[in-house]
Write a protein that holds these residues in place. Sequence first.
Motif, PDB file in Angstrom:
ATOM      1  N   LYS A  45      -7.211   1.302  10.122  1.00 11.56           N
ATOM      2  CA  LYS A  45      -7.202   0.051  10.879  1.00 11.56           C
ATOM      3  C   LYS A  45      -5.878  -0.674  10.705  1.00 11.56           C
ATOM      4  O   LYS A  45      -5.353  -1.264  11.648  1.00 11.56           O
ATOM      5  CB  LYS A  45      -8.368  -0.833  10.444  1.00 11.56           C
ATOM      6  N   PHE A  46      -5.345  -0.674   9.499  1.00 14.25           N
ATOM      7  CA  PHE A  46      -4.050  -1.302   9.247  1.00 14.25           C
ATOM      8  C   PHE A  46      -2.953  -0.563   9.997  1.00 14.25           C
ATOM      9  O   PHE A  46      -2.056  -1.172  10.574  1.00 14.25           O
ATOM     10  CB  PHE A  46      -3.751  -1.319   7.744  1.00 14.25           C
ATOM     11  N   LYS A  47      -3.033   0.767   9.982  1.00 14.21           N
ATOM     12  CA  LYS A  47      -2.028   1.589  10.657  1.00 14.21           C
ATOM     13  C   LYS A  47      -1.974   1.257  12.147  1.00 14.21           C
ATOM     14  O   LYS A  47      -0.889   1.164  12.733  1.00 14.21           O
ATOM     15  CB  LYS A  47      -2.360   3.075  10.446  1.00 14.21           C
ATOM     16  N   LEU A  48      -3.128   1.055  12.760  1.00 11.47           N
ATOM     17  CA  LEU A  48      -3.186   0.708  14.179  1.00 11.47           C
ATOM     18  C   LEU A  48      -2.525  -0.646  14.473  1.00 11.47           C
ATOM     19  O   LEU A  48      -2.078  -0.891  15.587  1.00 11.47           O
ATOM     20  CB  LEU A  48      -4.640   0.690  14.667  1.00 11.47           C
ATOM     21  N   GLN A  49      -2.463  -1.504  13.466  1.00  9.66           N
ATOM     22  CA  GLN A  49      -1.839  -2.820  13.617  1.00  9.66           C
ATOM     23  C   GLN A  49      -0.366  -2.806  13.215  1.00  9.66           C
ATOM     24  O   GLN A  49       0.270  -3.847  13.137  1.00  9.66           O
ATOM     25  CB  GLN A  49      -2.576  -3.859  12.762  1.00  9.66           C
ATOM     26  N   GLY A  50       0.174  -1.619  12.918  1.00 14.23           N
ATOM     27  CA  GLY A  50       1.571  -1.514  12.506  1.00 14.23           C
ATOM     28  C   GLY A  50       1.806  -1.829  11.041  1.00 14.23           C
ATOM     29  O   GLY A  50       2.941  -1.987  10.603  1.00 14.23           O
TER      30      GLY A  50
ATOM     31  N   GLU B  18       1.338 -14.439 -21.471  1.00 11.67           N
ATOM     32  CA  GLU B  18       1.916 -14.199 -20.146  1.00 11.67           C
ATOM     33  C   GLU B  18       1.417 -12.905 -19.497  1.00 11.67           C
ATOM     34  O   GLU B  18       1.974 -12.456 -18.511  1.00 11.67           O
ATOM     35  CB  GLU B  18       3.447 -14.235 -20.171  1.00 11.67           C
ATOM     36  N   TYR B  19       0.345 -12.304 -20.052  1.00 14.76           N
ATOM     37  CA  TYR B  19      -0.282 -11.151 -19.416  1.00 14.76           C
ATOM     38  C   TYR B  19      -0.981 -11.643 -18.154  1.00 14.76           C
ATOM     39  O   TYR B  19      -1.648 -12.670 -18.155  1.00 14.76           O
ATOM     40  CB  TYR B  19      -1.312 -10.513 -20.354  1.00 14.76           C
ATOM     41  N   ARG B  20      -0.830 -10.886 -17.090  1.00 13.55           N
ATOM     42  CA  ARG B  20      -1.481 -11.229 -15.827  1.00 13.55           C
ATOM     43  C   ARG B  20      -1.961  -9.951 -15.167  1.00 13.55           C
ATOM     44  O   ARG B  20      -1.256  -8.951 -15.154  1.00 13.55           O
ATOM     45  CB  ARG B  20      -0.478 -11.940 -14.921  1.00 13.55           C
ATOM     46  N   SER B  21      -3.164 -10.016 -14.620  1.00 14.71           N
ATOM     47  CA  SER B  21      -3.644  -8.910 -13.789  1.00 14.71           C
ATOM     48  C   SER B  21      -4.083  -9.506 -12.461  1.00 14.71           C
ATOM     49  O   SER B  21      -4.614 -10.612 -12.401  1.00 14.71           O
ATOM     50  CB  SER B  21      -4.784  -8.151 -14.463  1.00 14.71           C
ATOM     51  N   GLN B  22      -3.829  -8.746 -11.427  1.00 17.94           N
ATOM     52  CA  GLN B  22      -4.183  -9.197 -10.086  1.00 17.94           C
ATOM     53  C   GLN B  22      -4.499  -7.998  -9.204  1.00 17.94           C
ATOM     54  O   GLN B  22      -3.943  -6.924  -9.403  1.00 17.94           O
ATOM     55  CB  GLN B  22      -3.075 -10.048  -9.477  1.00 17.94           C
ATOM     56  N   LEU B  23      -5.396  -8.213  -8.279  1.00 17.13           N
ATOM     57  CA  LEU B  23      -5.686  -7.199  -7.273  1.00 17.13           C
ATOM     58  C   LEU B  23      -4.678  -7.422  -6.158  1.00 17.13           C
ATOM     59  O   LEU B  23      -4.650  -8.475  -5.535  1.00 17.13           O
ATOM     60  CB  LEU B  23      -7.117  -7.339  -6.752  1.00 17.13           C
ATOM     61  N   VAL B  24      -3.818  -6.443  -5.942  1.00 19.72           N
ATOM     62  CA  VAL B  24      -2.693  -6.588  -5.020  1.00 19.72           C
ATOM     63  C   VAL B  24      -2.954  -5.782  -3.752  1.00 19.72           C
ATOM     64  O   VAL B  24      -3.430  -4.650  -3.803  1.00 19.72           O
ATOM     65  CB  VAL B  24      -1.388  -6.099  -5.685  1.00 19.72           C
ATOM     66  N   ILE B  25      -2.628  -6.398  -2.627  1.00 19.33           N
ATOM     67  CA  ILE B  25      -2.728  -5.746  -1.322  1.00 19.33           C
ATOM     68  C   ILE B  25      -1.324  -5.739  -0.744  1.00 19.33           C
ATOM     69  O   ILE B  25      -0.683  -6.790  -0.638  1.00 19.33           O
ATOM     70  CB  ILE B  25      -3.674  -6.517  -0.388  1.00 19.33           C
ATOM     71  N   ASP B  26      -0.833  -4.569  -0.399  1.00 21.90           N
ATOM     72  CA  ASP B  26       0.503  -4.489   0.174  1.00 21.90           C
ATOM     73  C   ASP B  26       0.567  -3.366   1.198  1.00 21.90           C
ATOM     74  O   ASP B  26      -0.243  -2.439   1.174  1.00 21.90           O
ATOM     75  CB  ASP B  26       1.549  -4.268  -0.916  1.00 21.90           C
ATOM     76  N   TYR B  27       1.528  -3.454   2.069  1.00 26.00           N
ATOM     77  CA  TYR B  27       1.740  -2.459   3.118  1.00 26.00           C
ATOM     78  C   TYR B  27       3.148  -2.641   3.665  1.00 26.00           C
ATOM     79  O   TYR B  27       3.794  -3.657   3.427  1.00 26.00           O
ATOM     80  CB  TYR B  27       0.709  -2.614   4.244  1.00 26.00           C
ATOM     81  N   ASP B  28       3.618  -1.649   4.400  1.00 23.73           N
ATOM     82  CA  ASP B  28       4.900  -1.752   5.083  1.00 23.73           C
ATOM     83  C   ASP B  28       4.643  -2.391   6.439  1.00 23.73           C
ATOM     84  O   ASP B  28       3.685  -2.046   7.114  1.00 23.73           O
ATOM     85  CB  ASP B  28       5.523  -0.368   5.302  1.00 23.73           C
ATOM     86  N   GLY B  29       5.490  -3.304   6.830  1.00 19.17           N
ATOM     87  CA  GLY B  29       5.331  -3.947   8.130  1.00 19.17           C
ATOM     88  C   GLY B  29       5.390  -5.455   8.003  1.00 19.17           C
ATOM     89  O   GLY B  29       5.594  -5.999   6.921  1.00 19.17           O
ATOM     90  N   THR B  30       5.190  -6.135   9.111  1.00 22.10           N
ATOM     91  CA  THR B  30       5.248  -7.587   9.150  1.00 22.10           C
ATOM     92  C   THR B  30       4.140  -8.181   8.294  1.00 22.10           C
ATOM     93  O   THR B  30       2.995  -7.737   8.360  1.00 22.10           O
ATOM     94  CB  THR B  30       5.103  -8.085  10.600  1.00 22.10           C
ATOM     95  N   LYS B  31       4.491  -9.198   7.496  1.00 25.62           N
ATOM     96  CA  LYS B  31       3.532  -9.859   6.614  1.00 25.62           C
ATOM     97  C   LYS B  31       3.486 -11.343   6.945  1.00 25.62           C
ATOM     98  O   LYS B  31       4.383 -11.882   7.585  1.00 25.62           O
ATOM     99  CB  LYS B  31       3.929  -9.639   5.161  1.00 25.62           C
ATOM    100  N   PHE B  32       2.411 -12.014   6.496  1.00 28.52           N
ATOM    101  CA  PHE B  32       2.243 -13.433   6.780  1.00 28.52           C
ATOM    102  C   PHE B  32       3.226 -14.305   6.007  1.00 28.52           C
ATOM    103  O   PHE B  32       3.626 -15.349   6.463  1.00 28.52           O
ATOM    104  CB  PHE B  32       0.820 -13.901   6.448  1.00 28.52           C
TER     105      PHE B  32
END
Length: 144
Positions: free
Chosen positions: A57-62, A91-105
């Motif tokens: 679905k992400f791929k279809l959106q570029g 200073e330890y931090r954990s996060q669920l990260v979402i990333d992709y190539d392409g235009t971002k907000f």
Amino acid sequence: MFDKVKRLFKKGNQEEIDEYVFVTEKEMNEDLKEIILKLERIGEKCGTDLQKKYVNKFKLQGKLNLRIWVCRDIDGDEDENLTSEQCFEKEYRSQLVIDYDGTKFEDDFYAYYVPLWYYFGGYFKGSGTLYDLSQKNLKTLLNG
């Protein structure tokens, strides 16, 4: 931030959610460590499931090369050898990260992220913030 994450996966009105608990240094013990370990495991499973579900679905959106994972760092320095076992290092931090190539907000380093655990501290005392699994479901948050 969560509204933007949810918009990635579904359409519709979003409500603002407060799903974090404040943790004092006195409350940091083996029980809390187990909760953090569980939270990060759930985050990893959630990321794997969502990535499989939405990659096309992400791929279809570029938005190419969708990747969702738990990222850990200490004072902003990512290290793939860093584990949940080090969650009480300042200073330890954990996060669920979402990333992709392409235009971002936004112009952030990653497209989006959901903080899971962050232990911040001064010279003598520290405290943290923890995603509250007892009140909120991480997968529901992201899946809508």
